[in-house]
Design an enzyme around this catalytic site. Structure first.
Site, PDB file in Angstrom:
ATOM      1  N   ASP A  68       3.843  56.094  38.265  1.00 58.41           N
ATOM      2  CA  ASP A  68       2.747  55.300  38.836  1.00 58.41           C
ATOM      3  C   ASP A  68       2.945  55.201  40.350  1.00 58.41           C
ATOM      4  O   ASP A  68       4.067  55.233  40.841  1.00 58.41           O
ATOM      5  CB  ASP A  68       2.718  53.892  38.238  1.00 58.41           C
ATOM      6  CG  ASP A  68       2.608  53.916  36.725  1.00 58.41           C
ATOM      7  OD1 ASP A  68       1.574  54.390  36.224  1.00 58.41           O
ATOM      8  OD2 ASP A  68       3.553  53.468  36.052  1.00 58.41           O
ATOM      9  N   ASP A  70       2.029  52.471  42.991  1.00 58.82           N
ATOM     10  CA  ASP A  70       1.500  51.159  43.361  1.00 58.82           C
ATOM     11  C   ASP A  70       1.289  51.111  44.867  1.00 58.82           C
ATOM     12  O   ASP A  70       2.105  51.626  45.641  1.00 58.82           O
ATOM     13  CB  ASP A  70       2.451  50.051  42.925  1.00 58.82           C
ATOM     14  CG  ASP A  70       2.549  49.938  41.405  1.00 58.82           C
ATOM     15  OD1 ASP A  70       1.612  50.393  40.721  1.00 58.82           O
ATOM     16  OD2 ASP A  70       3.561  49.396  40.921  1.00 58.82           O
ATOM     17  N   ASP A 134      12.163  42.117  44.240  1.00 51.74           N
ATOM     18  CA  ASP A 134      13.336  41.715  43.470  1.00 51.74           C
ATOM     19  C   ASP A 134      14.640  42.313  43.997  1.00 51.74           C
ATOM     20  O   ASP A 134      15.593  41.601  44.295  1.00 51.74           O
ATOM     21  CB  ASP A 134      13.139  42.018  41.977  1.00 51.74           C
ATOM     22  CG  ASP A 134      12.622  43.424  41.717  1.00 51.74           C
ATOM     23  OD1 ASP A 134      12.620  44.257  42.651  1.00 51.74           O
ATOM     24  OD2 ASP A 134      12.223  43.708  40.571  1.00 51.74           O
TER      25      ASP A 134
END
Length: 405
Positions: A68, A70, A134
């Site tokens: 993916d 993003d 994170d």
């Protein structure tokens, strides 16, 4: 190497980030999805900043192909929506935009502020957005137009050194979002990155926080593990950090109680990884087989069940009920779990007739029992399901027969 500067509260220039050029990050442009570049170009043409962010950048730097792409920007969701007719805004609280190109969906989000911690929902700047990420290896921003990687937190260095380091302070990172513990062990296993003693210790002591997470979100994370091709290493880390008890409590309890079951279960997980690596698009039910087969083997003496000609429908129903409880809190699609259960039972010698063959068999029984074969009025009165009283008698006879066995 370039430096991005900002200003402090007194207006003095301060170093904010390191910028890596294409000769330094070595990301091949041909690995960037063309439609992702189209989205970024359109946002830039409209006067906005826009970057590929997160796992895609990490994968590109390590030589892997991202699943993916993003995208993050300073455009608000409503502005993004106006720029792309092939898009929709999703989420009530944390609103992001899905831009759709055929079967591909690109997630486009707006820079967020860290004024309310790492889970706040206020829009912010790129400098703030990075501090909500994170781990450092996921906190890199890539501009495919300029072919530059912007690194605020030393993520490039940590990727090269195979170190997993949190961006958010340890006293907040897992309290604000316990799922980050699962991401930590996943990144550690997939990228072969070392966790510090402090990070591992914090995960062990925070494992109970996963009880707050909804089954749907845990299911999503578990399915990512199942589909990762690295499930064996991830589950090893989950067992070491006490997280697997929250993910699969029944399997964890059986592994702690029986070393033979643990050995068989982990061997099946290795086989799962082999399947995913060879056949990544295999249906989920085919992958779930490896999570439940060793458990199904323990349910009964299958050889004896077959010798006694136990009712196969009853065997399936009992096995389904037990397996449904065994995989909790994971809640996979029912048809996929049914596929997995039937596949395991079939290997054990418990076979099921297809619905088509059962219909044909029923038709033959009705005909041999004297059911009318012709006559429009009779067909209309009986409909597709035949004579109700005859069906009722047949069910009763079948039930008596099974009780007699």
């Amino acid at each position: 190497m370039l430096i991005r500067y900002g200003t402090d509260k007194n207006g003095k220039p301060v170093k904010k980030a390191v910028i890596y050029t294409k000769e330094e990050h070595l990301i091949p442009r041909e690995k960037i999805d063309f439609d992702a570049i189209v989205i970024i170009n359109r946002l830039k043409d409209a006067g906005f900043h826009s970057y590929i962010v997160g796992g895609a950048v990490r994968d590109l730097i390590t030589g892997n192909s991202p699943k993916d792409f993003d995208i993050v920007t300073d455009a608000t969701p409503s502005r993004i929506k106006r720029l792309f007719r092939n898009s929709r805004i999703i989420g009530r609280r944390f609103r992001i935009v899905h831009v759709i190109f055929g079967s591909k969906i690109f997630e486009v989000s707006t820079f967020r502020s860290n004024a309310e911690g790492s889970v706040g929902n206020d829009f912010g700047s790129m400098d703030e957005d990075v501090m909500r990420r994170d781990f450092t290896l996921n906190a890199l921003y890539y501009d495919p137009i300029q072919e530059q990687v912007i690194d605020y937190v030393g993520g490039m260095r940590d990727i090269k050194k195979h170190v997993l380091r949190p961006v958010i302070p340890l006293d907040r990172i897992f309290v604000e979002d316990p799922v980050r513990m699962l991401r930590a062990i996943k990144y550690s296993a997939k990228t072969e990155s070392r966790m510090s003693f402090q990070l591992r210790h914090k995960i062990r002591h925070s494992a109970s926080l996963l009880s707050q997470i909804s089954p749907s979100r845990l299911t999503e994370e578990l399915l990512k593990i199942v589909n990762s091709g690295s499930a064996y290493r991830i589950i090893e880390e989950a067992l070491d950090t006490d997280l697997f008890m929250a993910l699969q409590p029944a399997a964890s309890a059986m592994m702690y109680a029986d070393k033979n079951f643990e050995s068989a279960y982990m061997k099946s997980i290795r086989e799962l990884d082999e399947l995913v690596q060879k056949e990544s698009d295999a249906r989920l039910g085919k992958k779930l087989v490896f999570l439940i087969k060793d458990f199904i083997y323990t349910l009964t003496d299958w050889k004896k069940e077959l010798e006694n000609h136990s009712a196969q429908g009853e065997l399936y129903t009992r096995t389904w009920t037990e397996c449904r409880s065994f995989v909790l809190p994971m809640n996979p699609q029912r048809t996929e779990l049914e596929y997995a259960i039937k596949a395991v039972l079939s290997d054990l010698g418990v076979h099921f007739r297809s619905k088509k063959s059962m219909k044909n068999s029923s038709a033959v029984e009705e005909k041999s029992a004297g059911a009318p074969a012709t006559g429009d009025s009779v067909k209309k009165s009986q409909g597709k399901s035949g004579n109700p009283s005859r069906r009722k008698r047949r069910r009763s006879a079948s039930y008596s027969s099974s009780n007699a066995q």
